[in-house]
Design a protein around this motif. Structure first.
Motif, PDB file in Angstrom:
ATOM      1  N   GLY A 271       0.926  -1.122   0.003  1.00 15.71           N
ATOM      2  CA  GLY A 271      -0.020  -0.130   0.173  1.00 15.71           C
ATOM      3  C   GLY A 271       0.836   1.510   0.065  1.00 15.71           C
ATOM      4  O   GLY A 271       0.602   2.203  -0.622  1.00 15.71           O
ATOM      5  N   THR A 274       1.810   1.850  -3.718  1.00 13.04           N
ATOM      6  CA  THR A 274       0.660   1.774  -4.698  1.00 13.04           C
ATOM      7  C   THR A 274       0.025   3.098  -4.614  1.00 13.04           C
ATOM      8  O   THR A 274      -0.665   3.506  -3.318  1.00 13.04           O
ATOM      9  N   LYS A 277      -6.556   5.408  -4.986  1.00 17.26           N
ATOM     10  CA  LYS A 277      -7.455   4.633  -4.100  1.00 17.26           C
ATOM     11  C   LYS A 277      -6.997   3.168  -3.770  1.00 17.26           C
ATOM     12  O   LYS A 277      -7.307   2.813  -2.396  1.00 17.26           O
ATOM     13  N   THR A 278      -6.349   2.383  -4.635  1.00 14.15           N
ATOM     14  CA  THR A 278      -6.069   1.229  -4.277  1.00 14.15           C
ATOM     15  C   THR A 278      -5.059   1.163  -3.075  1.00 14.15           C
ATOM     16  O   THR A 278      -5.022   0.315  -2.093  1.00 14.15           O
ATOM     17  N   LEU A 282      -5.333  -0.578   0.612  1.00 17.48           N
ATOM     18  CA  LEU A 282      -4.564  -1.709   1.161  1.00 17.48           C
ATOM     19  C   LEU A 282      -4.067  -1.163   2.534  1.00 17.48           C
ATOM     20  O   LEU A 282      -3.601  -1.868   3.607  1.00 17.48           O
ATOM     21  N   ALA A 297     -13.084  -3.332  -1.234  1.00 20.49           N
ATOM     22  CA  ALA A 297     -12.623  -2.760  -2.724  1.00 20.49           C
ATOM     23  C   ALA A 297     -11.583  -3.696  -2.774  1.00 20.49           C
ATOM     24  O   ALA A 297     -11.173  -4.042  -4.151  1.00 20.49           O
ATOM     25  N   LEU A 298     -10.928  -4.359  -1.838  1.00 17.24           N
ATOM     26  CA  LEU A 298      -9.780  -5.215  -2.404  1.00 17.24           C
ATOM     27  C   LEU A 298     -10.527  -6.663  -2.866  1.00 17.24           C
ATOM     28  O   LEU A 298      -9.970  -7.535  -3.666  1.00 17.24           O
ATOM     29  N   ASP A 301     -10.608  -6.644  -6.620  1.00 21.11           N
ATOM     30  CA  ASP A 301      -9.167  -6.439  -7.178  1.00 21.11           C
ATOM     31  C   ASP A 301      -8.573  -8.057  -7.399  1.00 21.11           C
ATOM     32  O   ASP A 301      -8.327  -8.318  -6.379  1.00 21.11           O
ATOM     33  N   SER A 303      -5.704  -8.582  -7.956  1.00 18.10           N
ATOM     34  CA  SER A 303      -4.463  -8.710  -7.485  1.00 18.10           C
ATOM     35  C   SER A 303      -4.268  -9.027  -5.991  1.00 18.10           C
ATOM     36  O   SER A 303      -3.226  -9.464  -5.495  1.00 18.10           O
TER      37      SER A 303
END
Length: 463
Positions: A271, A274, A277-278, A282, A297-298, A301, A303
């Protein structure tokens, strides 16, 4: 099998590493020669070439001063494992294991731009099947043994180098290795088939990740049976419809959020490098895994969803036997990657509950292998940190949970804590292990060879 954690936003527009990556050190040419030779063996399942790789390595190591009694061949079917030890001064100290696998996923030469079984150096890369997964690791182990022997240095504790013969398939030789007297009482293992670094948009190292755990790979068969009948006479119960309803329920289900100190450290470190928002999600999840907005949110995703919970997904379908007949049978395969510590049977039973239809059978296939987390160990992480930071000063280093599988799962199941570290830095969009035109930056190859030697010297107390 090597999987690299992707940072799509942070790793866009990566530049090519320079072609001239050698330092001129005397061990570099022999290492390159070994890579060229081991790449030439088509050491895939069914080709019978893994023993030839082992015989070649044994010859090199014997010529380099390794005693016959310090090499053990562990044949199994068409393949073989090989162990090489450097005895330590302290016979009471537990050994340390370094591991790599000699086998590869097969490659068809007609599909590749270059011959996959001929090492090609081009534009700052080595091309060839296995150069990334995992023959660089094989060379790193062999080069380390030769360098220690040539320097006439002895470790404080015994070092054991494990060359695995079937990591890509059955782990049979890995199990033989883990049970061998030289290995079974090992204090821990370093696995070269995992642990990688990522580059940022300007081509600089962004983060280095050390593998400390793997999810359990498990597949479940869902089966619906039905008396069937003529398609002109539909009936309320239909095997395909029942299966489709079950798959819809599974697709809509979210397994509970899970975390460990290792996964929180991993996501927090990622995080920090990165953007947007991602990165914020994180960091928030790392601070509080019960943060619903961050977890949601994760979840969407690809990843990162696998690091936050168990995941199950439909991967294969089969149903019916004729276009003018009601289906008598419909089946689907559900592949799950299970968070460490969660029993496979618990996941199967949860799928049964989610489906909510007793007429649908849910069966575990094969023999899924569960393994515990190897939480970070101070001396191991310190040695890795020191070596990686010597080349990439100041970058964050963190443990991570692997969604795929490596030999580490076998070592951990045998009670041997295992950490994956290769020191390979590569572009996420050039991670072609198992695919076409597999490659590794030339610079990363030499850095990886030096990394394993440095760890063996530091952790083994070589003097």
């Amino acid at each position: 099998m090597r999987l690299i954690v992707t940072l799509a936003a942070a790793a866009a527009s990566l530049i090519t590493l320079p072609a001239d990556a050698q330092t001129g050190a005397p061990h570099e040419k022999p290492a390159r020669d070994m890579l060229e030779r081991v790449t030439s063996f088509r050491s895939a399942q069914g080709k019978g070439q893994v023993p030839a790789v082992a015989d070649y390595l044994k010859g090199v190591l014997r010529a380099g001063g390794v005693a016959e009694d310090d090499i053990a061949m562990l044949p199994k079917g068409e393949t073989t494992g090989m162990l090489v030890r450097i005895p330590g001064r302290d016979g009471s100290a537990k050994p340390i294991v370094f591991s790599a696998h000699m086998d590869v996923v097969d490659a068809r030469p007609e599909d590749w731009t270059r011959d996959p079984f001929k090492l090609v150096e081009e534009d700052g890369y080595f091309f060839g099947r296995g150069v990334l997964d995992n023959k660089t690791g094989v060379v790193a182990l062999a080069s380390t043994i030769l360098r220690i022997k040539q320097a006439r240095r002895q470790p404080e504790r015994t070092l054991v180098f494990a060359f695995v013969g079937d990591e890509e398939t059955t782990f049979g030789t890995t199990e033989l290795i883990a049970a061998h007297p030289w290995v079974k009482n090992a204090e821990y293992a370093i696995n070269t088939d995992a642990g990688d670094g990522l580059l940022s948009a300007d081509g600089k190292a962004a983060i280095y990740l050390v593998q400390g755990a793997e999810k359990t790979y498990a597949t479940f068969d869902l089966t619906v049976t039905n008396p069937g009948g003529h398609s002109s006479r539909p009936r309320p119960d239909n095997a395909i419809y029942d299966l489709a309803a079950a798959l819809t329920r599974i697709g809509q289900y979210r397994f509970p959020v899970m975390d460990s100190p290792l996964t929180r450290a991993h996501l927090g470190a990622v995080g920090k490098v990165t953007p947007g928002k991602t990165g914020e999600m994180l960091r928030r999840f790392s601070a509080n895994p019960q943060d619903k907005e961050a977890a949601d949110a994760l979840f969407v995703d690809p990843s990162f969803v696998g690091t936050t919970r168990t995941t199950c997904v439909a991967t294969m379908l089969d149903g019916g036997h004729a276009e003018n007949a009601l289906p008598q049978k419909a089946t689907a395969k559900i592949n799950c990657r299970i968070f460490p510590g969660v029993p496979v049977e618990d996941v199967r039973q949860q799928l049964v509950r989610v489906i909510g239809n007793a007429a649908i059978a849910v069966k575990t296939t094969g023999n899924p292998l569960e393994s515990p987390i190897s939480e970070p160990r101070a001396d191991v992480m310190a040695a890795i940190d020191k070596d990686v930071h010597a080349r990439h000063a100041g970058i964050p280093i963190a443990p991570y949970l692997e969604s795929g599988g490596t030999d580490g799962v076998i070592y951990r199941r045998a009670g041997i804590p295992t950490w994956g570290s290769s020191a390979i830095f590569i572009k996420p969009d050039e991670m072609f292990a198992h695919g076409l035109n597999e490659r590794i930056p030339v610079k990363s190859f030499y850095e990886s060879v030096d990394h394993i030697h440095t760890l063996a010297v530091a952790l083994g107390g070589v003097k």
